[in-house]
Enzyme design. Sequence first.
Site, PDB file in Angstrom:
ATOM      1  N   GLN A 156      41.299  39.657  37.041  1.00 18.28           N
ATOM      2  CA  GLN A 156      42.620  39.290  36.529  1.00 18.28           C
ATOM      3  C   GLN A 156      43.044  40.209  35.388  1.00 18.28           C
ATOM      4  OE1 GLN A 156      41.967  35.229  35.361  1.00 18.28           O
ATOM      5  NE2 GLN A 156      40.672  35.752  33.614  1.00 18.28           N
ATOM      6  N   HIS A 203      37.736  36.983  37.248  1.00 18.28           N
ATOM      7  CA  HIS A 203      38.133  35.581  37.362  1.00 18.28           C
ATOM      8  C   HIS A 203      37.002  34.831  38.084  1.00 18.28           C
ATOM      9  CE1 HIS A 203      41.259  32.375  38.903  1.00 18.28           C
ATOM     10  NE2 HIS A 203      40.143  31.850  38.481  1.00 18.28           N
ATOM     11  N   PHE A 235      34.177  28.519  31.165  1.00 13.90           N
ATOM     12  CA  PHE A 235      34.785  29.235  32.294  1.00 13.90           C
ATOM     13  C   PHE A 235      33.713  29.516  33.358  1.00 13.90           C
ATOM     14  CE2 PHE A 235      37.168  33.423  33.467  1.00 13.90           C
ATOM     15  CZ  PHE A 235      37.827  32.781  34.503  1.00 13.90           C
ATOM     16  N   GLU A 263      33.579  28.107  37.257  1.00 13.07           N
ATOM     17  CA  GLU A 263      33.551  28.992  38.426  1.00 13.07           C
ATOM     18  C   GLU A 263      32.295  28.751  39.261  1.00 13.07           C
ATOM     19  OE1 GLU A 263      35.966  31.286  39.624  1.00 13.07           O
ATOM     20  OE2 GLU A 263      37.143  30.078  38.244  1.00 13.07           O
ATOM     21  N   LYS A 283      32.606  25.265  41.046  1.00 12.42           N
ATOM     22  CA  LYS A 283      33.600  25.230  42.111  1.00 12.42           C
ATOM     23  C   LYS A 283      33.249  26.187  43.253  1.00 12.42           C
ATOM     24  CE  LYS A 283      38.526  25.486  43.071  1.00 12.42           C
ATOM     25  NZ  LYS A 283      39.851  25.884  42.569  1.00 12.42           N
ATOM     26  N   HIS A 284      32.824  27.419  42.904  1.00 11.08           N
ATOM     27  CA  HIS A 284      32.633  28.451  43.936  1.00 11.08           C
ATOM     28  C   HIS A 284      31.159  28.814  44.169  1.00 11.08           C
ATOM     29  CE1 HIS A 284      36.964  29.162  44.046  1.00 11.08           C
ATOM     30  NE2 HIS A 284      36.954  29.171  42.729  1.00 11.08           N
TER      31      HIS A 284
END
Length: 233
Positions: A38, A64, A113, A117, A120-121
């Site tokens: 990003q 990101h 952060f 991440e 979630k991923h």
Amino acid sequence: MGMLKSSLAFLVLAFAFFLCFIMSAGDGSYDYFQFVQQWPPTNCRVRIKRPCSNPRPLQYFTIHGLWPSNYSNPTVPSNCNGSKFDARKVSPQLRNKLTKSWPDVESGNDTKFWEGEWNKHGTCSEQTLHQMQYFEISHDMWLSHNITHILKNATIVPSATQTWKYSDIVTPIKIATKRTPLLRCKPDPAQNKSGPKTQLLHEVVLCYGYNTKKQIDCNRTAGCWNNVDIKFQ
Ligand SMILES: *[C@@H]1O[C@H](CO)[C@@H](O)[C@H](O)[C@H]1NC(C)=O
Ligand SMILES: *[C@@H]1O[C@H](CO)[C@@H](O)[C@H](O)[C@H]1NC(C)=O
Ligand SMILES: *[C@@H]1O[C@H](CO)[C@@H](O)[C@H](O)[C@H]1NC(C)=O
Ligand SMILES: *[C@@H]1O[C@H](CO)[C@@H](O)[C@H](O)[C@H]1NC(C)=O
Ligand SMILES: *[C@@H]1O[C@H](CO)[C@@H](O)[C@H](O)[C@H]1NC(C)=O
Ligand SMILES: *[C@@H]1O[C@H](CO)[C@@H](O)[C@H](O)[C@H]1NC(C)=O
Ligand SMILES: *[C@@H]1O[C@H](CO)[C@@H](O)[C@H](O)[C@H]1NC(C)=O
């Protein structure tokens, strides 16, 4: 002797099946990875209500996330049943690297952060990359193609007035990485109803195969409006 051989063969077979089972277990199935970087000034420009913690955002592309992705369904996978983020698995050396490549440019809490991440991923590709590998490999990807440098080399640098076409920005990245990237944009909050429609360059996505070893062409639809000029500022 024959007995020994056949039980050995049996063990080998059993182990092979066991491996197959492990590898197919869990809900973390995906086709490829999207490595998303990003442009921090855009993150901050579109946050009208809650400004970024650092009023002068970094002027280089930062990570990101690394997102295991599915060709047929763009919304999956996410939030898989893997191990939750464990901050103790981020060694001081790794932390040092990630603070540079993967900072939280919005709230300033990097650990939070990374935690978001991973949960979630990262949990969706844990069968391929455990937590430490997930962050190490992301950092290496960030190092291997310096998007800021590639764009600068093509005289695409932040400008208050200049605008670009999608292909102007994609082409130099495609030449440098030898693969098709994807761009993602945000509506320009400064645009006027009367003026021309504009969008801000926000993210550059590079795609990698299942085991992250090989970069591949991205073929998802771009996250920018078609035929709308792109600002990079
Ligand atoms: C991709 O998503 C589709 C639809 O949700 C699902 O059927 C398929 O198994 C997924 N593919 C992989 C590799 O996970
Ligand atoms: C995760 O596991 C729980 C309990 O085993 C289950 O209810 C849930 O559906 C699973 N989530 C996913 C995304 O598979
Ligand atoms: C940052 O986020 C981590 C993980 O969510 C949390 O444990 C920590 O308390 C946060 N630090 C600050 C200063 O808010
Ligand atoms: C990436 O390129 C920019 C612009 O040339 C440069 O300032 C920066 O130091 C580079 N980053 C790394 C990690 O090499
Ligand atoms: C820099 O630009 C030159 C000439 O346009 C090109 O040949 C080269 O591949 C570019 N290098 C990078 C790292 O983008
Ligand atoms: C929007 O309009 C205002 C005044 O009407 C002008 O100052 C500003 O530059 C315009 N912004 C854009 C993006 O055209
Ligand atoms: C993208 O490429 C993959 C792998 O080659 C293919 O399965 C998929 O259908 C392609 N998707 C689109 C939208 O072209």
